[in-house]
Design an enzyme around this catalytic site. Structure first.
Site, PDB file in Angstrom:
ATOM      1  N   HIS A 131      52.257  61.036   0.742  1.00 47.98           N
ATOM      2  CA  HIS A 131      50.829  61.410   0.798  1.00 47.98           C
ATOM      3  C   HIS A 131      50.662  62.935   0.778  1.00 47.98           C
ATOM      4  CE1 HIS A 131      46.634  59.862   2.066  1.00 47.98           C
ATOM      5  NE2 HIS A 131      46.524  60.993   1.377  1.00 47.98           N
ATOM      6  N   ARG A 171      44.793  55.466  -3.345  1.00 43.79           N
ATOM      7  CA  ARG A 171      44.970  54.854  -2.028  1.00 43.79           C
ATOM      8  C   ARG A 171      45.849  53.610  -2.185  1.00 43.79           C
ATOM      9  NH1 ARG A 171      43.875  58.948   0.032  1.00 43.79           N
ATOM     10  NH2 ARG A 171      42.149  59.444   1.444  1.00 43.79           N
TER      11      ARG A 171
END
Ligand code: NDP
Length: 308
Positions: free
Chosen positions: A271, A223
């Site tokens: 992502h 993250r």
């Protein structure tokens, strides 16, 4: 009839409707799966961040919220969500993450960029064997463990780091704040597979980046907030970090003009390291509903205290 609300976005409904219905049928579950049940009647909610559903209070009979994502940082702070929350542990997602991590590690290890840039000259450059290239994986959960083991099978000496003490075959395991320096100090490649919590924010910062050997490479499929961005940019500029491949960011999509886009030693991937795969994930959802109906403990329950 078990009432399951699909609150994971209209765009996912088309992908998930058939696999979910097949998975429920395969387990003999009679399920009314749709969007738009009357909230008080809903037994389970299938959820993904970005969904319109923000207020869980009207779902007074709901036995569990089943998140389609592995990370729960965008839902765990929702005070209206008082029922059990399960995160996604999906074999398809795990396989994808292993492939992404191994692929980008091998890019670094074999210096593939150098080969691609040397197509007009004879430039013999023999990489060391993987056994001479220590790799560290921060996070030894479902994904970190699988990646650490795959890297170990490729021949890399692998270390791992977790919050509590863990044991993973062929992986040198460290844990806790006191173990972080040892985990990082030999790592030529470091892989971040930690959840986004208060305790992990900026875990890679000026101090911890300095623990790495000069010229280390950073892979972040975890993250964005795990990295202090300015500290990483400084480390890239000084050569302390030779290159970073980043899949996740504090703000996504990564804003135009962000220095990562143009930095010569950064690769941005949008992502995509590991998506939940509808066919494998649907069986995980069905299994958890089956367990709930049988009064058994749910799998992959999120711990509200630790935040993951
Ligand atoms: P898990 O919950 O299974 O594992 C988390 C690991 O992190 C555990 O080993 C845990 O330690 C460790 N950890 C947590 N907090 C700390 C801390 N404060 N200090 C040290 N170690 C800590 O998660 P997964 O492996 O399933 O997923 C990891 C993350 O990957 C997700 O949270 C998500 O953010 C990211 N992800 C990214 C995707 C992408 O496409 N880029 C796709 C899917 C996930 P312990 O073992 O002691 O509990």
């Amino acid at each position: 009839m078990i009432k399951v609300e699909f609150a994971a976005g209209d765009n996912r409904w088309g992908q998930y409707e058939t696999p979910l219905k097949q998975a429920f049928a395969a387990r003999g579950l009679e399920v009314d799966l749709r969007q738009g049940h009357s909230p008080a009647e809903v037994d389970y909610i299938i959820y993904a961040p970005g969904s319109d559903l923000q207020d869980f209070a009207p779902y007074s009979a709901t036995k569990a919220v089943l998140n389609l994502w592995a990370g729960v940082e965008r839902i765990i702070g929702n005070d209206t969500l008082t029922m059990p929350l399960c995160r996604m542990v999906d074999p398809g997602l795990t396989t994808a993450m292993v492939e992404w991590v191994c692929g980008h590690s091998l890019r670094y290890h074999l210096d593939i960029d150098r080969c691609l840039g040397a197509q007009n000259r004879w430039d013999p450059h023999v990489p060391p064997l993987a056994s001479q290239r220590p790799v560290t994986v921060l996070g030894l959960g479902e994904l970190g463990r699988a990646c650490a083991q795959a890297l170990s099978h490729l021949g890399f000496p692998v270390s791992g780091w977790s919050r509590t003490k863990r044991s993973v075959e062929n992986v040198t395991c460290y844990h806790g704040t006191e173990g972080l320096k040892s985990a990082l100090e030999n790592a030529e490649i470091v892989v971040l597979l930690l959840p986004d919590t208060k305790a992990t924010e900026n875990i890679l910062n000026a101090q911890t980046l300095a623990y790495l050997p000069k010229g280390a490479r950073v892979l972040n499929p975890g993250r964005g907030p795990l990295i202090d961005d300015q500290a990483l940019l400084d480390a890239l500029d000084s050569g302390q970090v030779a290159h970073a491949t980043l899949d996740v960011f504090r703000v996504e999509p990564l804003p135009l003009g962000h220095p990562y886009w143009t930095h010569p030693h950064v690769t941005v991937t949008p992502h995509i390291a590991a998506e939940t795969r509808p066919f494998t994930a649907s069986d995980v959802i069905a299994e958890n509903i089956q367990r709930g109906e049988a009064g058994e403990d749910f799998l992959h329950l999120v711990d509200r205290q630790t935040g993951y």
